[in-house]
Design an enzyme around this catalytic site. Structure first.
Site, PDB file in Angstrom:
ATOM      1  CE  LYS A  13       0.799   1.550   4.341  1.00  0.00           C
ATOM      2  NZ  LYS A  13       1.694   2.664   4.528  1.00  0.00           N
ATOM      3  CB  VAL A 104      12.159  -5.562   4.682  1.00  0.00           C
ATOM      4  CG1 VAL A 104      12.124  -5.756   6.191  1.00  0.00           C
ATOM      5  CG2 VAL A 104      11.892  -6.877   3.964  1.00  0.00           C
ATOM      6  N   GLY A 111       4.998  -6.085   5.792  1.00  0.00           N
ATOM      7  CA  GLY A 111       4.687  -7.073   6.839  1.00  0.00           C
ATOM      8  C   GLY A 111       3.187  -7.237   6.998  1.00  0.00           C
ATOM      9  CB  SER A 112       0.410  -4.760   6.974  1.00  0.00           C
ATOM     10  OG  SER A 112       0.892  -4.047   8.081  1.00  0.00           O
ATOM     11  CG  ASP A 145      -0.653   0.156   7.990  1.00  0.00           C
ATOM     12  OD1 ASP A 145      -1.364   1.083   8.408  1.00  0.00           O
ATOM     13  OD2 ASP A 145       0.565   0.272   7.744  1.00  0.00           O
TER      14      ASP A 145
HETATM   15  O1  C5P Z   1       0.004  -0.991  14.302  1.00  0.00           O
HETATM   16  P1  C5P Z   1       1.435  -1.215  13.972  1.00  0.00           P
HETATM   17  O2  C5P Z   1       2.039  -2.350  14.739  1.00  0.00           O
HETATM   18  O3  C5P Z   1       1.716  -1.323  12.520  1.00  0.00           O
HETATM   19  O4  C5P Z   1       2.178   0.096  14.455  1.00  0.00           O
HETATM   20  C1  C5P Z   1       3.580   0.143  14.569  1.00  0.00           C
HETATM   21  C2  C5P Z   1       3.968   1.360  15.391  1.00  0.00           C
HETATM   22  O5  C5P Z   1       3.693   2.572  14.654  1.00  0.00           O
HETATM   23  C3  C5P Z   1       3.201   1.522  16.691  1.00  0.00           C
HETATM   24  O6  C5P Z   1       3.796   0.805  17.718  1.00  0.00           O
HETATM   25  C4  C5P Z   1       3.282   3.024  16.920  1.00  0.00           C
HETATM   26  O7  C5P Z   1       4.537   3.383  17.456  1.00  0.00           O
HETATM   27  C5  C5P Z   1       3.235   3.582  15.520  1.00  0.00           C
HETATM   28  N1  C5P Z   1       1.873   3.980  15.118  1.00  0.00           N
HETATM   29  C6  C5P Z   1       1.294   5.115  15.681  1.00  0.00           C
HETATM   30  N2  C5P Z   1       0.038   5.485  15.318  1.00  0.00           N
HETATM   31  C7  C5P Z   1      -0.659   4.767  14.398  1.00  0.00           C
HETATM   32  C8  C5P Z   1      -0.097   3.626  13.815  1.00  0.00           C
HETATM   33  C9  C5P Z   1       1.174   3.247  14.196  1.00  0.00           C
HETATM   34  O8  C5P Z   1       1.924   5.792  16.505  1.00  0.00           O
HETATM   35  N3  C5P Z   1      -1.873   5.174  14.080  1.00  0.00           N
END
Ligand code: C5P
Length: 305
Positions: A13, A104, A111-112, A145
């Site tokens: 994406k 990566v 990864g998502s 995501d």
């Molecule tokens: O949800 P995901 O594991 O992909 O998010 C990775 C990191 O990105 C979270 O631990 C956070 O630090 C940051 N993040 C955030 N706000 C979001 C999405 C991700 O701060 N809306």
């Protein structure tokens, strides 16, 4: 069909709009984003371990950046398969093969995509017929995501990105993707965004979706879309990797309609007028030497199939 093996293509994406609101009490940021899936895909194959008694989940990763991806239970794709099995109370396990094309730690939800692809593939492999709403809930537990990565297309994401609403989009958009050496850690980019905002004493408004962007998508007009692409994480990504500024300037000098950092970076994406323009731009950008390698892609595309 051989039911012991399922293969899916899981798309990357980009964010056409990424507006970052204030940090929440759970550490995530409230977002308004417009996700757009493009045909840069990882290929995921899952094989059932049914006949191997006591077998645990296995994973092998090949292709783009494979050496940076863990081949153990810490891999998000393994967690996705285990969560699906746990949800259904079954003890099945699988061996997962991922052939990567998505960079990566590149800001393209690689990864998502893999986790979403594994949810779809294992659901089929184990003939679970899990409703999409349930897959979405499992996806949201695994990462912000991943619900979008299940669906693909173009969609608005709110909350931490996991709450999706549909967007009317017509036509096809053509992108040039500049892959960089090394990745950027998403939490570090968000933290840098917070730091820069605190430094500039910048007020954080609750973001809203860009109406001109929605109109550009409805009309399928790349020139209009180019004027509406935004990414609040871009200053933070450039602060952590200053050469990204040069990459974007070079793409624009070479005739891209627009160029932005993809998500939390460091991958940069450029919008081209049409397919031919994207091929020409990709060749010139590759020749300029500002990035490690270049790809072309188009979108929107549907999620893992
Ligand atoms: O949800 P995901 O594991 O992909 O998010 C990775 C990191 O990105 C979270 O631990 C956070 O630090 C940051 N993040 C955030 N706000 C979001 C999405 C991700 O701060 N809306």
């Amino acid at each position: 069909m051989n039911s012991d093996l399922v293969t899916v293509q899981a798309p990357a994406k980009i964010n056409l709009q990424l507006s970052v609101g204030p940090v929440r009490t759970d550490g995530f940021h409230d977002l308004v984003t417009v996700f757009h899936a493009i045909d840069l895909c990882d290929t995921i194959t899952v094989r059932d371990n049914e006949n191997i008694s006591g077998a645990e989940f296995g994973i092998t990763v090949t292709g783009e950046g494979a050496r940076f991806v863990p081949e153990d239970a810490s891999n998000l794709a393994v967690k996705a398969a285990a969560l699906l099995a746990q949800h259904h109370g079954i003890t099945r396990t699988a061996t997962i093969e991922i052939d990567k094309r998505i960079p990566v730690a590149g800001g393209m939800a690689g990864g998502s995509a893999d986790a979403a692809g594994v949810l779809i593939a294992c659901d089929r492999l184990w003939e679970l017929h899990t409703p999409m709403t349930v897959l979405e809930q499992l996806a949201a537990q695994l990462g912000s995501d991943i619900p979008f990565s299940l669906h693909g297309g173009t969609a608005i994401g709110t909350g931490r990105g996991e709450v999706l609403s549909p967007v009317i989009a017509t036509g096809e958009f053509h992108w040039v993707i500049a892959l960089m050496d090394g990745g950027l850690s998403t939490p570090k980019v968000y933290a840098e965004c917070d730091r820069l905002r605190a430094e500039n004493v910048q007020a954080e408004n609750q973001p809203s979706v860009s109406e001109p962007l929605l109109m550009a998508l409805r009309q399928g007009d790349p020139e209009l879309l180019a004027r509406s692409l935004t990414n609040d994480l871009q200053p933070a990504a450039i602060s952590l990797m200053p050469k990204l500024g040069r990459v974007i300037d070079t793409g624009l000098e070479l005739g891209a309609l627009a160029g932005i950092v993809s998500g939390s970076g460091p991958t940069c994406v450029f919008l081209a007028k049409d397919k031919d323009a994207s091929i020409g731009l990709a060749a010139e950008l590759a020749g300029s030497g500002v990035c490690r390698t270049v790809r072309t892609a188009s979108g929107p595309v549907q999620g893992p199939r």
